[in-house]
Design a protein around this motif. Structure first.
Motif, mmCIF file in Angstrom:
data_model
loop_
_atom_site.group_PDB
_atom_site.id
_atom_site.type_symbol
_atom_site.label_atom_id
_atom_site.label_comp_id
_atom_site.label_asym_id
_atom_site.label_seq_id
_atom_site.Cartn_x
_atom_site.Cartn_y
_atom_site.Cartn_z
ATOM 1 N N MET A 24 -45.288 45.370 31.262
ATOM 2 C CA MET A 24 -44.243 44.341 31.325
ATOM 3 C C MET A 24 -42.976 44.835 32.023
ATOM 4 S SD MET A 24 -45.506 41.606 29.946
ATOM 5 C CE MET A 24 -44.429 40.480 29.031
ATOM 6 N N PHE A 45 -45.313 43.786 35.873
ATOM 7 C CA PHE A 45 -44.133 42.982 36.204
ATOM 8 C C PHE A 45 -42.908 43.856 36.384
ATOM 9 C CE2 PHE A 45 -46.720 39.916 34.054
ATOM 10 C CZ PHE A 45 -46.357 38.705 34.617
ATOM 11 N N HIS A 72 -40.457 39.019 33.178
ATOM 12 C CA HIS A 72 -41.645 39.032 32.306
ATOM 13 C C HIS A 72 -41.661 37.891 31.293
ATOM 14 C CE1 HIS A 72 -39.279 42.512 30.172
ATOM 15 N NE2 HIS A 72 -38.780 41.354 29.847
ATOM 16 N N ILE A 75 -44.564 35.464 31.874
ATOM 17 C CA ILE A 75 -45.917 36.019 31.763
ATOM 18 C C ILE A 75 -47.000 34.945 31.678
ATOM 19 C CG2 ILE A 75 -45.447 36.444 29.271
ATOM 20 C CD1 ILE A 75 -47.869 38.583 31.135
#
Ligand SMILES: C[S@@+](CC[C@H](N)C(=O)[O-])C[C@H]1O[C@@H](n2cnc3c(N)ncnc32)[C@H](O)[C@@H]1O
Length: 179
Positions: A24, A45, A72, A75
């Motif tokens: 992340m 990310f 993030h 997501i």
């Protein structure tokens, strides 16, 4: 042993060759590179263009990594299937202007989404840095959420120093209260 070494040692036996895993906070790509050697596919990310540039360089020989230059919290826009592991290494990009930094409220949203997208018996790993501005608030906000929802904390790691980073390893268990 620093927290990153601890995390790498801990997760190495947990990841299987066909797993999908998510980084992340890709940053300099150290965790992403480590994960790419273990998993089938890594999605990574980072909101910072500079971080993604560094990752592209570091990961140029990895064909199982998808880099996403976005926040993030988005997501769920990119991931529809469940993943075996999510890793958050919070804070700012090392050797940068330190302006792009994870923010407590947004991190909590991303954490909740990641937990929903985690396979049963999958792992969610968060490393908090309490020494910089906002770092303690982020740690307290997420810790409160983790404790309130009685997540299964498998392990925590923190060196015995004032404001040392804290790593929390959570394993999803369907008997845990959902968010
Ligand atoms: C401590 S660094 C990550 C280190 C990295 N895991 C590594 O192995 O090098 C934290 C990263 O989080 C990124 N970040 C901050 N806020 C973010 C957000 N909302 N979404 C995605 N990435 C974010 C920063 O740009 C920074 O690169």
């Amino acid at each position: 042993m620093n927290n990153n070494t601890f995390v790498h040692k801990y997760i190495k036996p947990l990841i299987r060759k066909d797993d999908l895993v998510v980084d992340m906070t890709a940053g300099n790509g150290n965790d992403t590179l480590f994960l790419s050697k273990l998993a089938g596919k890594v999605i990574a990310f980072d909101i910072s263009k500079e971080a993604i540039r560094r990752c592209k360089e570091k990961l140029k020989d990895c064909d199982n990594v998808v880099l996403i230059n976005d926040d993030h919290v988005s997501i769920d826009k990119y991931l529809q299937e469940k993943a075996r592991l999510f890793i958050f290494n919070l804070g700012y990009l090392p050797n940068s202007d330190e302006k792009t930094i994870t923010q407590a409220e947004k991190t909590l949203i991303a954490f909740k989404k990641a937990y929903e997208l985690l396979e049963d018996k999958g792992y969610l790993i968060v490393t908090f840095y309490r020494g910089h501005k906002g770092g303690k608030d982020e740690y307290y906000l997420l810790s409160e959420h983790i404790n309130k929802n009685r997540f299964h904390i498998y392990e925590t790691y923190c060196q015995p120093k004032l404001d040392a980073p804290v790593t929390v390893i959570i394993r999803k268990d369907q008997s845990s209260t959902s968010i």
